[in-house]
Every structure is written in structure tokens, then in C-alpha cells.
Design a protein around this motif. Structure first.
Motif, short mmCIF file in Angstrom:
data_model
loop_
_atom_site.label_atom_id
_atom_site.label_comp_id
_atom_site.label_asym_id
_atom_site.label_seq_id
_atom_site.Cartn_x
_atom_site.Cartn_y
_atom_site.Cartn_z
N TRP A 10 -21.40 -13.24 -32.83
CA TRP A 10 -21.79 -11.92 -33.33
C TRP A 10 -22.52 -12.05 -34.65
N LEU A 11 -21.98 -12.87 -35.55
CA LEU A 11 -22.59 -13.04 -36.86
C LEU A 11 -23.95 -13.74 -36.75
N THR A 12 -24.06 -14.71 -35.87
CA THR A 12 -25.34 -15.40 -35.65
C THR A 12 -26.38 -14.42 -35.11
N ALA A 13 -26.00 -13.58 -34.16
CA ALA A 13 -26.92 -12.58 -33.62
C ALA A 13 -27.32 -11.57 -34.69
N LEU A 14 -26.37 -11.17 -35.53
CA LEU A 14 -26.68 -10.22 -36.60
C LEU A 14 -27.61 -10.85 -37.63
N ALA A 15 -27.40 -12.13 -37.94
CA ALA A 15 -28.28 -12.83 -38.88
C ALA A 15 -29.69 -12.93 -38.31
N ALA A 16 -29.82 -13.16 -37.01
CA ALA A 16 -31.14 -13.21 -36.38
C ALA A 16 -31.83 -11.85 -36.48
N LYS A 17 -31.05 -10.78 -36.32
CA LYS A 17 -31.60 -9.43 -36.42
C LYS A 17 -32.07 -9.14 -37.85
N VAL A 18 -31.33 -9.65 -38.84
CA VAL A 18 -31.73 -9.50 -40.25
C VAL A 18 -33.06 -10.20 -40.47
N ASP A 19 -33.22 -11.40 -39.93
CA ASP A 19 -34.46 -12.15 -40.08
C ASP A 19 -35.64 -11.42 -39.43
N GLU A 20 -35.41 -10.78 -38.29
CA GLU A 20 -36.48 -10.11 -37.56
C GLU A 20 -36.80 -8.72 -38.09
N GLU A 21 -35.76 -7.95 -38.42
CA GLU A 21 -35.95 -6.52 -38.73
C GLU A 21 -35.63 -6.14 -40.17
N GLY A 22 -35.05 -7.05 -40.94
CA GLY A 22 -34.68 -6.71 -42.31
C GLY A 22 -33.20 -6.36 -42.42
N PRO A 23 -32.77 -5.85 -43.57
CA PRO A 23 -31.35 -5.56 -43.82
C PRO A 23 -30.72 -4.69 -42.72
N GLN A 24 -29.45 -4.99 -42.42
CA GLN A 24 -28.72 -4.27 -41.37
C GLN A 24 -27.45 -3.66 -41.95
N ALA A 25 -27.13 -2.44 -41.54
CA ALA A 25 -25.91 -1.76 -41.96
C ALA A 25 -24.79 -2.12 -40.99
N VAL A 26 -23.65 -2.52 -41.54
CA VAL A 26 -22.49 -2.88 -40.73
C VAL A 26 -21.37 -1.91 -41.06
N PRO A 27 -20.99 -1.03 -40.12
CA PRO A 27 -19.91 -0.08 -40.41
C PRO A 27 -18.55 -0.78 -40.40
N VAL A 28 -17.73 -0.45 -41.38
CA VAL A 28 -16.38 -1.00 -41.46
C VAL A 28 -15.43 0.20 -41.52
N GLU A 29 -14.56 0.28 -40.54
CA GLU A 29 -13.68 1.44 -40.43
C GLU A 29 -12.88 1.66 -41.71
N GLY A 30 -12.96 2.86 -42.23
CA GLY A 30 -12.23 3.23 -43.43
C GLY A 30 -12.88 2.80 -44.74
N ARG A 31 -14.01 2.10 -44.66
CA ARG A 31 -14.67 1.62 -45.88
C ARG A 31 -16.14 2.01 -45.96
N GLY A 32 -16.67 2.66 -44.97
CA GLY A 32 -18.09 3.01 -44.99
C GLY A 32 -18.93 1.92 -44.38
N ARG A 33 -20.15 1.79 -44.89
CA ARG A 33 -21.08 0.79 -44.34
C ARG A 33 -21.39 -0.26 -45.40
N TYR A 34 -21.53 -1.48 -44.95
CA TYR A 34 -21.94 -2.59 -45.81
C TYR A 34 -23.30 -3.05 -45.32
N MET A 35 -24.10 -3.56 -46.25
CA MET A 35 -25.44 -4.03 -45.89
C MET A 35 -25.46 -5.55 -45.83
N LEU A 36 -26.05 -6.06 -44.77
CA LEU A 36 -26.23 -7.50 -44.62
C LEU A 36 -27.72 -7.78 -44.80
N LEU A 37 -28.05 -8.65 -45.77
CA LEU A 37 -29.43 -8.98 -46.02
C LEU A 37 -29.57 -10.46 -46.28
N SER A 38 -30.78 -10.95 -46.19
CA SER A 38 -31.02 -12.37 -46.36
C SER A 38 -30.83 -12.77 -47.82
#
Length: 79
Positions: A10-38
Motif C-alpha cells: 500500500w505504501l509503495t503504491a502510494l509513493a508511486a502515486k506521489v511521484d506521478e501526481e504530487g502530494p496525496q492526502a491520507v485520511p486518518v480516522e479521528g485525526r483528519g488528513r495527513y499529506m504525503l509528499l516527496s
């Protein structure tokens, strides 16, 4: 149908998506969204930018520029 994937996949696929499309928002239940970026994007965003004063002081020298004030009044006026 959804396939069950491991956390690493899952993390490898998400990292590939970051490389292709830019920063990605990851929702975390009860904490809002976190951003994953290169790392490169993180470094670019977190580098110190010069202050306006520093930026002005690094500009071209104007020592040889002479400015004369026009002493004529800007307009006629009366009180």
C-alpha cells in the motif's frame, strides 16, 4: 472486488502515486488528513526564504545613480 494488500504494498503504491501526481492526502480516522509528499518537495517547502529586507540588500547597487528632485510645486493651490 478489492484485493487485500500488505502495508508495504500500500505504501509503495502510494509513493508511486506521489511521484506521478504530487502530494496525496491520507485520511486518518479521528485525526483528519495527513499529506504525503516527496522528500524533494518537503525540502523545497521548508527551505528558509530571505526576508524582504535581505532580498532588497542583495539587489543591484545604486550608488552611481543620481536622482534630482523637481523643486517645482506639483500643482497650483491657494488657501
Amino acid at each position: 472486488m478489492n484485493k487485500i494488500v500488505s502495508n508495504d504494498e500500500w505504501l509503495t503504491a502510494l509513493a508511486a502515486k506521489v511521484d506521478e501526481e504530487g502530494p496525496q492526502a491520507v485520511p486518518v480516522e479521528g485525526r483528519g488528513r495527513y499529506m504525503l509528499l516527496s522528500e524533494a518537495e518537503f525540502r523545497r517547502l521548508s527551505e528558509r526564504k530571505p526576508t524582504f529586507k535581505e532580498w532588497l540588500l542583495t539587489g543591484p547597487r545604486l550608488d552611481d545613480v543620481e536622482i534630482e528632485r523637481d523643486r517645482r510645486p506639483a500643482r497650483d493651490f491657494s488657501f
